[in-house]
Design an enzyme around this catalytic site. Structure first.
Site, PDB file in Angstrom:
ATOM      1  CG  ASP A  75      -2.331   0.489   1.050  1.00 48.22           C
ATOM      2  OD1 ASP A  75      -2.271   1.877   0.958  1.00 48.22           O
ATOM      3  OD2 ASP A  75      -3.227  -0.148   0.547  1.00 48.22           O
ATOM      4  CG  HIS A  96      -5.581   3.833   1.198  1.00 56.13           C
ATOM      5  ND1 HIS A  96      -5.167   2.411   1.176  1.00 56.13           N
ATOM      6  CD2 HIS A  96      -6.947   3.804   1.252  1.00 56.13           C
ATOM      7  CE1 HIS A  96      -6.205   1.831   0.785  1.00 56.13           C
ATOM      8  NE2 HIS A  96      -7.162   2.511   0.760  1.00 56.13           N
ATOM      9  CB  SER A 133      -9.400   0.116   0.530  1.00 61.40           C
ATOM     10  OG  SER A 133      -8.934   0.486  -0.649  1.00 61.40           O
TER      11      SER A 133
END
Length: 570
Positions: A161, A196, A381
């Site tokens: 990520d 994120h 996600s």
């Protein structure tokens, strides 16, 4: 499809004060009715219609899949309904979209962190949901496994990520390679300047600071590929997956799970796609690869979720109750195409997890900030991270499970959703408690027999419409981020044998240092070799040279990353 839309349109009204014809008075003083879901004790003999009628309500529908029913009840008589013998819980069928909730229903169960007042609150005049991880753990059954001492201990989860920031509440983390463009800017290595990855890490194994992850005993292996602005190329993601395959058992590691909330809108068949192939290689090396279905609604799954060997995860909206009886597939969750929809779904709306102060997401989406210093985000996600943490729990409980057996258990024990079909929800909503209790299938019974990917297709086709830019020039063609030619045939052969990485070199170029540290939060890992001065080759990149500050990428809410919203609404 018409049935699904009709049901969702009806749910928009749930929780609003309604004047129901035939119930109460038909004048301006009409009774305020609440839509509720009633759960019954096993074996209880209760007539739904008569029971609701006795408290001035009326039946909406039977819900045998959860041993209950739904109906409309006067708000002031919910306590009477709860007192009926055989009724164990009365939950408000909470709101969809931005409709404020009207009632807090009592329950015979203690529900800290998930009562109506916590789940729906107002910001700037609009109502947004909030789903704490304590509630997530109860919805999916992880809380019961925690009570049995199953926390994911001993299992490493590779998070490919945007990095993981060392913020309060983050669980155990080891830094793997930083393959992002940030690695060339001193001070940015391994950090999450985007925000994120930190949010997903909290969901997987967060511990403390108001965050209780699904697998608090598991360890995150931080494989950073996303830059501070979200920019990432398919070749970086492939290299990250490849690194995990080669180093999955090095230096005391035990990487059994990959969390990948990345995808493109590529239409290339998975059988030849390089990105799908990389993920499938990891699967065949004993790693359960959990990928986001995508956030494009009525569209094909993102690549690599199109590969049927992997676990493709869609998102559901719990609507403020612990029961799955009222859960619906989120409108943004990609449905897929005939023959390949998501394998299962998990909560993915308004999930509250770790906030990375000052990151791109934090600065760009202040509406997602929570008063307790956390961050609220929606997307496949978040659902993917929930499933990945659940897989870690299963593997601690039964370490010998193969990836195919894990997938079989999760699919066979998922809860069917009354308002969704298989195309949009797969086998249903995941419940890890049931999966852990199910007898392990034989290898013959659980082994998947899909056509295998070769990885010999086009790297450019794998990108779909998503390209990183350098000085407004897109990276295109059969070249990686160094401009090195992409040889799918050669790479795919190396990847199967686990020799595609050689020290810090991949695809003929030095990406990073030749050693990494197994110490949590070490600044030494995989950052020893600079990319500065490397010339780009190929037509699109001719004459360009490295600059760590000149990159731009697609928006985080775009197609390549599966985080659709940071405000609780899509």
């Amino acid at each position: 499809m018409r049935r699904r839309l009709r049901v969702r349109a009806l749910c928009v009204l749930a929780g609003i004060a309604l004047a129901i014809p035939g119930v109460g008075h038909a004048d301006k003083k009409a009774t305020s009715m609440s839509h509720v879901i009633v759960l019954l004790a096993p074996g209880a003999i209760v007539s739904p219609g008569k029971t609701l009628s006795s408290v001035g309500g009326r039946l909406d529908k039977d819900l045998p899949v959860v041993n209950g029913f739904s109906g409309f009840v006067p708000a002031e008589r919910i306590a009477e309904l709860l007192a009926v013998p055989g009724v164990v819980e009365v939950s408000p069928d909470a709101v969809l979209n931005n409709t404020p909730s009207a009632v807090v229903a009592p329950s015979k169960h203690d529900t800290p962190g998930f009562v109506d007042g916590d789940f729906a609150h107002k910001e700037g005049g609009a109502s947004f949901g909030r789903l704490d991880l304590e509630a997530v753990n109860r919805i999916i059954g992880a809380d019961d496994l925690h009570k049995q001492g199953i926390s994911g201990a001993g299992i490493d989860v590779a998070l490919i990520d945007s990095g993981v920031a060392n913020v309060p509440g983050v669980g155990p983390v080891i830094n793997g390679p930083d393959l992002s463009f940030d690695s060339q800017q001193p001070g940015f290595e391994h950090l999450d300047a985007y925000g994120h990855g930190t949010h997903l890490a909290g969901i997987v194994n967060g511990s403390g600071a108001g965050v209780n992850g699904v697998a608090p005993g598991a360890r995150i292996v931080n494989v950073k590929v996303g830059a501070a602005n979200g920019a990432v190329d398919v070749s970086q993601v492939i290299a990250g997956i490849d690194w995990v395959v080669q180093h999955r058992a090095d230096n005391g590691l035990n990487i059994r799970v990959i969390t990948l909330a990345y995808g493109t809108d590529s239409l290339q068949p998975y059988e030849i796609d390089p990105l799908a192939h990389a993920a499938e290689v990891a699967w065949r090396h004993g790693i359960v690869v959990v990928v986001a279905a995508g956030n494009r609604g009525a569209a094909a799954l993102d690549n690599p979720a199109t590969d049927p060997y992997l676990i493709a995860v869609g998102a559901v909206e719990p609507h403020g109750t612990f029961s799955t009886a009222d859960d619906t597939v989120a409108s943004f969750s990609s449905v897929g195409t005939v023959g390949r929809g998501p394998d299962l779904v998990a909560p993915g709306r308004s999930i509250v997890s770790l906030r990375d102060p000052g990151s791109f997401v934090d600065v760009s989406h202040p509406e997602g900030r929570e008063p307790d210093g956390l961050l609220r985000g929606s997307g496949t996600s978040q659902a993917t991270a929930i499933v990945a943490g659940s897989v870690a729990l299963l593997l601690q409980a039964q370490p010998d499970l193969s990836p195919d057996q894990v997938k079989w258990l999760l699919r066979k024990t998922a809860q069917r959703l009354p308002f969704a079909d298989d195309q949009e929800s797969g086998s249903g909503e995941m419940n890890v408690r049931r999966a852990a209790a199910r007898a392990v299938p034989s290898l013959d019974r659980s082994t998947q027999l899909w056509p295998q990917s070769t990885g010999t297709g086009s790297l450019e086709a794998a990108r779909g419409s998503v390209h990183v830019l350098l000085a407004d020039v897109p990276l295109m063609g059969e070249i990686d981020i160094f401009g090195s030619p992409w040889d799918g045939q050669s790479w795919s052969g190396q990847s199967w044998s686990g020799v595609s990485w050689s020290g810090g070199t991949w695809n003929g170029q030095s990406w990073s240092g030749v050693s990494w540290s197994g110490v949590s939060w070490s600044g030494v890992s995989w950052s020893g070799v600079s990319w500065s001065g490397v010339s780009w080759s190929g037509v699109s990149w001719s004459g360009q040279s490295w600059s760590g500050q000149s990159w731009s990428g697609v928006s985080w809410s775009g197609v390549s990353w599966s985080g659709v919203s940071w405000s609780g609404v899509s």
